[in-house]
Design an enzyme around this catalytic site. Structure first.
Site, short mmCIF file in Angstrom:
data_model
loop_
_atom_site.label_atom_id
_atom_site.label_comp_id
_atom_site.label_asym_id
_atom_site.label_seq_id
_atom_site.Cartn_x
_atom_site.Cartn_y
_atom_site.Cartn_z
N ASP A 228 7.28 1.32 -7.87
CA ASP A 228 6.44 1.01 -6.70
C ASP A 228 7.35 0.96 -5.48
O ASP A 228 8.58 1.15 -5.60
CB ASP A 228 5.68 -0.32 -6.89
CG ASP A 228 4.38 -0.38 -6.06
OD1 ASP A 228 4.47 -0.38 -4.82
OD2 ASP A 228 3.29 -0.42 -6.66
N ASP A 250 9.66 5.90 -3.33
CA ASP A 250 8.47 6.48 -2.71
C ASP A 250 7.99 7.62 -3.60
O ASP A 250 8.72 8.59 -3.82
CB ASP A 250 8.88 7.00 -1.31
CG ASP A 250 7.73 7.68 -0.59
OD1 ASP A 250 6.66 7.89 -1.20
OD2 ASP A 250 7.92 8.02 0.60
N MET A 251 6.77 7.50 -4.12
CA MET A 251 6.28 8.49 -5.09
C MET A 251 6.13 9.88 -4.48
O MET A 251 6.01 10.86 -5.21
CB MET A 251 4.96 8.03 -5.70
CG MET A 251 3.82 7.89 -4.73
SD MET A 251 2.41 7.11 -5.51
CE MET A 251 1.42 6.69 -4.09
N LYS A 264 -2.73 4.11 -12.12
CA LYS A 264 -3.97 3.33 -12.11
C LYS A 264 -4.32 2.92 -10.68
O LYS A 264 -3.50 2.34 -9.99
CB LYS A 264 -3.84 2.08 -12.98
CG LYS A 264 -5.03 1.16 -12.82
CD LYS A 264 -4.89 -0.13 -13.60
CE LYS A 264 -5.93 -1.12 -13.16
NZ LYS A 264 -5.62 -1.81 -11.90
N HIS A 268 -7.13 7.12 -5.81
CA HIS A 268 -8.32 6.92 -4.95
C HIS A 268 -7.95 6.42 -3.55
O HIS A 268 -8.78 6.36 -2.66
CB HIS A 268 -9.37 6.02 -5.64
CG HIS A 268 -9.06 4.55 -5.62
ND1 HIS A 268 -10.02 3.59 -5.87
CD2 HIS A 268 -7.91 3.86 -5.39
CE1 HIS A 268 -9.47 2.39 -5.79
NE2 HIS A 268 -8.21 2.53 -5.50
C1 LIG Z 1 -4.25 -0.15 -5.19
S1 LIG Z 1 -2.62 -0.62 -5.61
C2 LIG Z 1 -2.63 -0.36 -7.35
C3 LIG Z 1 -1.56 -1.11 -8.07
C4 LIG Z 1 -1.60 -0.95 -9.59
N1 LIG Z 1 -1.50 0.43 -10.01
C5 LIG Z 1 -2.84 -1.58 -10.15
O1 LIG Z 1 -3.84 -0.90 -10.35
O2 LIG Z 1 -2.82 -2.79 -10.37
C6 LIG Z 1 -1.69 0.74 -5.02
C7 LIG Z 1 -0.18 0.58 -5.15
O3 LIG Z 1 0.43 1.73 -4.57
C8 LIG Z 1 1.69 1.33 -4.06
N2 LIG Z 1 2.18 2.38 -3.16
C9 LIG Z 1 1.69 2.72 -1.94
N3 LIG Z 1 2.40 3.74 -1.43
C10 LIG Z 1 3.36 4.05 -2.34
C11 LIG Z 1 4.41 5.02 -2.37
N4 LIG Z 1 4.58 5.88 -1.37
N5 LIG Z 1 5.21 5.06 -3.46
C12 LIG Z 1 5.03 4.19 -4.49
N6 LIG Z 1 4.05 3.25 -4.51
C13 LIG Z 1 3.23 3.19 -3.45
C14 LIG Z 1 1.35 0.01 -3.39
O4 LIG Z 1 2.49 -0.77 -3.12
C15 LIG Z 1 0.41 -0.62 -4.44
O5 LIG Z 1 1.13 -1.42 -5.35
#
Ligand SMILES: C[S@@+](CC[C@H](N)C(=O)[O-])C[C@H]1O[C@@H](n2cnc3c(N)ncnc32)[C@H](O)[C@@H]1O
Length: 365
Positions: A228, A250-251, A264, A268
């Protein structure tokens, strides 16, 4: 010529509009109930129904507020969170009705110390930071240069705000973790087959690792990496003798390699264009199908009324509007998912409808 509406239809339409105007009262009353600790107080009464006075006592609510508490409980009974029995107490002129409240399965999801609690989700989703941008939705529709109503209101995107405002960020991560705990339980019982045979999984945008922990418990041979943003996993150290590791990044730049990537409630949040970028990064990180590689997506697949998998249209429509206001993302139907997979270079996918309004989608190349 103006159509004449019968009085009966006029009154029904008025009710319909009023119910929509005041739908937020359901949300805010639920939030208030969670803040006050009402579900815990009703559930922890030793299996006995609880009276208003006992409830007020347990919650340290002053006696001057008991009638107000009765009105809040009446709405929560109407919404299905509690049931109410009326019994007669006293006799003669002193006889009076006493209301006694009992929990329902719906309020069992609101208990603080439960692995299926959605209370952190209630509190975070109904935080002002998330509700106020709805006032900017109309303005957003007339613009084309700001990605979300959230950004119009806050001047930054959701991941900027969760980073800058540490207490809101913590509340968001707790909300996600509470959902991940419930989903982890369901995955472990209903679709653990999806993970069988895998030796390593990276949970991309995996928050603080709750889902990874839940699945790791059910599959002791699998090595999990929770990936994350750096500030989200900061301070989290490896667990289970290194079987669960945390990596910040950063993904869009890089995803660590593994047999499978788990995503997960992530895609969306993103536009089609960004989803294709993320899915391409995932493809670089996993082996092809014949070598056991896959991408596992847990998200909603919008269904129509005609579909045999049709679940809850209103829940799906609410989530789609939610991600529209907060993020550049959307909830997708099967055709839209399929296009993303093809555009990102995948050959096959399989949808497993095992998580209520959400599905597990396995994608291969
Ligand atoms: C809606 S949350 C979902 C978290 C987890 N997968 C869950 O369902 O409990 C989205 C996640 O995407 C992460 N995120 C946002 N941009 C990101 C990026 N560029 N690289 C990695 N993670 C990222 C956020 O920090 C957050 O934890």
């Amino acid at each position: 010529m103006e159509r004449v509406i019968e009085s009966k239809d006029l009154l029904e339409a008025q009710s319909h509009v009023w119910n929509h105007i005041f739908n937020f009262i359901n949300s805010m009353s639920l939030k208030c109930a969670v803040e006050l600790g009402i579900p815990d107080a009703v559930h922890s009464n030793g299996g006995r129904p609880i009276s208003l006075c006992e409830l007020a006592n347990k919650l340290s609510i002053p006696s001057t507020r008991i009638d107000h508490l009765r009105r809040l409980m009446r709405l929560l009974v109407h919404s299905g969170f509690f049931t109410c029995q009326k019994i007669k107490k006293g006799d003669g002129d002193g006889e009076r009705d006493v209301e006694l409240f009992l929990p329902t399965v719906n309020s069992s999801l609101l208990l603080k110390e439960s692995d299926v609690s959605v209370s952190p989700f209630v509190l975070n989703m109904l935080d002002r930071i998330f509700t106020l941008p709805w006032h900017s939705l109309g303005e957003w529709f007339r613009q084309s240069n700001v990605p979300t109503a959230f950004e119009i209101f806050h001047g930054d995107h959701i991941w900027g705000v969760t980073k800058q405002n540490a207490s809101f960020g913590d509340s968001f991560n707790e909300a996600m973790a509470s959902d991940a705990s419930l989903v982890g339980k369901l995955v472990a019982s209903a679709c653990i087959d999806t993970f069988c045979g895998l030796q390593s999984v990276v949970d991309v945008a995996g928050g603080t690792g709750t889902l990874a922990r839940a699945i790791a418990k059910a599959l002791p041979q699998v090595q999990f990496t929770v990936f994350d943003l750096p500030h989200v996993v900061e301070g989290l150290t490896s667990e289970e003798n290194g079987r669960i590791a945390f990596v910040g990044g950063d993904m869009f730049e890089y995803i660590p390699p593994a047999d499978a990537i788990l995503l997960k409630w992530t895609l969306h949040d993103w536009s089609d264009e960004d989803c294709v970028k993320i899915l391409k990064r995932c493809k670089d990180a996993v082996p092809p199908k014949e070598k056991g590689g896959k991408v596992i997506i847990i998200d909603m697949v919008m269904t129509s009324r005609e579909s045999e998998h049709f679940k809850s249209e209103e829940t799906q429509l609410f989530f789609d509007m939610l991600v529209m206001v907060l993020t550049p993302g959307k909830e997708r139907n099967e055709k839209e998912w399929s296009k993303l997979f093809t555009d990102a270079g995948y050959k096959e996918y399989k949808i497993v409808n095992a998580l209520g309004v959400r599905s597990v989608i396995e994608v291969y190349y």
